[in-house]
Design an enzyme around this catalytic site. Structure first.
Site, PDB file in Angstrom:
ATOM      1  N   ILE A 101       0.847  -1.197   0.000  1.00 29.66           N
ATOM      2  CA  ILE A 101       0.000   0.000   0.000  1.00 29.66           C
ATOM      3  C   ILE A 101       0.884   1.249   0.000  1.00 29.66           C
ATOM      4  O   ILE A 101       0.613   2.216  -0.715  1.00 29.66           O
ATOM      5  CB  ILE A 101      -0.963   0.011   1.204  1.00 29.66           C
ATOM      6  CG1 ILE A 101      -1.835  -1.246   1.197  1.00 29.66           C
ATOM      7  CG2 ILE A 101      -1.821   1.271   1.189  1.00 29.66           C
ATOM      8  CD1 ILE A 101      -2.710  -1.418   2.436  1.00 29.66           C
ATOM      9  N   ARG A 126      -3.247   1.536  11.849  1.00 27.68           N
ATOM     10  CA  ARG A 126      -4.084   1.127  12.973  1.00 27.68           C
ATOM     11  C   ARG A 126      -3.920   2.209  14.041  1.00 27.68           C
ATOM     12  O   ARG A 126      -2.826   2.785  14.178  1.00 27.68           O
ATOM     13  CB  ARG A 126      -3.617  -0.216  13.554  1.00 27.68           C
ATOM     14  CG  ARG A 126      -3.976  -1.427  12.709  1.00 27.68           C
ATOM     15  CD  ARG A 126      -5.491  -1.688  12.669  1.00 27.68           C
ATOM     16  NE  ARG A 126      -5.836  -2.887  11.924  1.00 27.68           N
ATOM     17  CZ  ARG A 126      -6.152  -2.912  10.632  1.00 27.68           C
ATOM     18  NH1 ARG A 126      -6.154  -1.806   9.912  1.00 27.68           N
ATOM     19  NH2 ARG A 126      -6.480  -4.064  10.057  1.00 27.68           N
ATOM     20  N   ASP A 146      -7.969   7.738   9.678  1.00 30.29           N
ATOM     21  CA  ASP A 146      -8.980   6.730   9.333  1.00 30.29           C
ATOM     22  C   ASP A 146      -9.098   5.698  10.445  1.00 30.29           C
ATOM     23  O   ASP A 146      -9.984   4.849  10.408  1.00 30.29           O
ATOM     24  CB  ASP A 146      -8.596   6.050   8.014  1.00 30.29           C
ATOM     25  CG  ASP A 146      -9.668   5.075   7.518  1.00 30.29           C
ATOM     26  OD1 ASP A 146     -10.865   5.416   7.633  1.00 30.29           O
ATOM     27  OD2 ASP A 146      -9.322   3.985   7.033  1.00 30.29           O
ATOM     28  N   GLU A 155     -12.124   1.927  18.544  1.00 30.02           N
ATOM     29  CA  GLU A 155     -13.113   2.091  17.476  1.00 30.02           C
ATOM     30  C   GLU A 155     -14.392   1.380  17.858  1.00 30.02           C
ATOM     31  O   GLU A 155     -14.315   0.236  18.326  1.00 30.02           O
ATOM     32  CB  GLU A 155     -12.555   1.539  16.163  1.00 30.02           C
ATOM     33  CG  GLU A 155     -11.363   2.340  15.690  1.00 30.02           C
ATOM     34  CD  GLU A 155     -10.708   1.821  14.406  1.00 30.02           C
ATOM     35  OE1 GLU A 155     -11.240   0.892  13.789  1.00 30.02           O
ATOM     36  OE2 GLU A 155      -9.655   2.357  14.044  1.00 30.02           O
ATOM     37  N   HIS A 170     -12.678   4.311   9.734  1.00 33.44           N
ATOM     38  CA  HIS A 170     -11.938   3.117   9.288  1.00 33.44           C
ATOM     39  C   HIS A 170     -12.554   2.544   8.001  1.00 33.44           C
ATOM     40  O   HIS A 170     -13.077   1.434   7.997  1.00 33.44           O
ATOM     41  CB  HIS A 170     -11.923   2.051  10.412  1.00 33.44           C
ATOM     42  CG  HIS A 170     -10.850   1.014  10.220  1.00 33.44           C
ATOM     43  ND1 HIS A 170     -10.221   0.378  11.257  1.00 33.44           N
ATOM     44  CD2 HIS A 170     -10.303   0.490   9.098  1.00 33.44           C
ATOM     45  CE1 HIS A 170      -9.340  -0.493  10.796  1.00 33.44           C
ATOM     46  NE2 HIS A 170      -9.370  -0.433   9.472  1.00 33.44           N
ATOM     47  N   GLY A 225     -10.759   2.622   4.935  1.00 26.94           N
ATOM     48  CA  GLY A 225      -9.688   2.595   3.940  1.00 26.94           C
ATOM     49  C   GLY A 225      -9.976   1.728   2.730  1.00 26.94           C
ATOM     50  O   GLY A 225      -9.712   2.118   1.596  1.00 26.94           O
ATOM     51  N   SER A 226     -10.532   0.564   2.954  1.00 22.00           N
ATOM     52  CA  SER A 226     -10.754  -0.373   1.839  1.00 22.00           C
ATOM     53  C   SER A 226     -12.220  -0.394   1.392  1.00 22.00           C
ATOM     54  O   SER A 226     -12.599  -1.213   0.559  1.00 22.00           O
ATOM     55  CB  SER A 226     -10.347  -1.780   2.274  1.00 22.00           C
ATOM     56  OG  SER A 226     -11.150  -2.200   3.365  1.00 22.00           O
TER      57      SER A 226
END
Ligand code: DGY
Length: 322
Positions: A156, A237, A261, A266, A285, A287-288
């Site tokens: 990434i 993270r 993110d 969380e 969160h 990201g994907s």
């Protein structure tokens, strides 16, 4: 008799159909995570688990005597206690590669929106304060040709570097456990010791996996090295950062802004001091989280699971568990 699989995450029909060819499925179809007690109870006769973030530790494995594989719909696998899994011979798989470009897009979303103050200015307009946008105090900073420092040059990280270098003409440096000579040559990026990266980059992107060695990698000392004009982005993270130190440095003008993110906890508490700061852009969160990428991740996770349960080596068996 088919192996029994617990599908604990929401997955598309196609992924479910793939698993159903080889396994009997028990599905948790609520949006909230399965309560731990129920999950532990259910695990007693389960051969394979499909999940995204459930903690797999000794306590969990004590309840899962039949378990052979845990397939995670994520590239990160910090929720796996690898030692506990290895000792018991349990396979663990993840979903690398299919999300590289999508997460890199998200990292750039945070770079651009912090630099150009997108969420802050959006709020001004909604509050009927358009005229303020002409005010120099609301101007942003340039992303193009600035210095981008990437901490964690995995797949990434490389996709972020490519965007920075070839899309925005940035000067890209990186820090990584080991140097990546091929990446340096192909992307024309330079290796940089961590402290030097922290003290010279305009944008610092944290992209390292969470391991024992990267817990609170960036804390008070590291924030102290950053330029007061620096922007800090975390897409890895939350636990890789000392969040209290981040709040401090943002409140005291030690850095310009942060784009996040991921968080120590969380979901982040709505009263968290980070959420009171205008120079912070936050995302839950994701990201994907595009339709295509999450589809691809679920299909890959289903393939990893069914391969493991039909006597094959799954394509994305976690390195440490091989
Ligand atoms: C990943 O794939 O690790 C993402 O962060 C989602 O958890």
């Amino acid at each position: 008799l088919k192996p029994k699989v617990l599908v604990e995450s929401q997955i598309p029909e196609e992924a479910e159909a793939l698993i159903a060819q080889y396994c009997d499925i028990y599905k948790w179809d609520k949006h909230e995570p399965m309560p731990r007690e129920l999950l532990l109870e259910k695990m007693s006769d389960i051969d394979g688990l499909l999940t995204s973030s459930t903690k797999i530790d000794d306590h969990f494995l004590d309840h899962a005597k039949q378990l052979k594989v845990v397939s995670s719909i994520s590239v990160g696998y910090n929720h796996f206690d690898l030692k506990a899994m290895k000792t018991r011979g349990i396979m663990g798989t993840h979903t690398p590669n299919v999300l590289n470009e999508t997460v890199a897009d998200l990292a750039f979303t945070l770079i651009l929106s912090t630099a150009r103050r997108v969420t802050e200015l959006d709020q001004y307009i909604r509050q009927g304060q358009w005229q303020k946008s002409d005010n120099e105090s609301l101007f942003g900073i340039d992303v193009h040709h600035a210095k981008l420092g990437i901490i964690g040059m995995g797949r990434i990280g490389e996709a972020i570097a490519r965007r920075g270098k070839f899309g925005f003409g940035m000067d890209v440096v990186y820090y990584n456990r080991n140097r990546k000579l091929e990446t340096e040559a192909s992307l024309r990026v330079e290796y940089c010791p961590l402290d030097e990266l922290l003290s010279t980059a305009d944008f610092i992107v944290l992209m390292t996996p969470l391991t024992k060695k990267t817990v609170k990698l960036i804390g008070k000392r590291e924030f102290g090295l950053m330029k007061p004009t620096a922007i800090f982005i975390n897409v890895s993270r939350g636990q890789t950062v000392d969040e209290a130190a981040l709040v401090d440095v943002l409140e005291n003008g030690g850095i310009r802004a942060a784009g996040l993110d991921v968080f120590e906890e969380e979901p982040i508490n709505a009263d968290h001091p980070l959420l009171k700061l205008k120079n912070v852009v936050v995302l839950p969160h994701i990201g994907s989280a595009t339709h295509q990428t999450r589809f691809d991740m679920a299909m890959l996770a289903a393939r990893n699971l069914t391969d493991a349960l039909t006597g094959q080596t799954p394509p994305n068996l976690i390195e440490e568990l091989k």
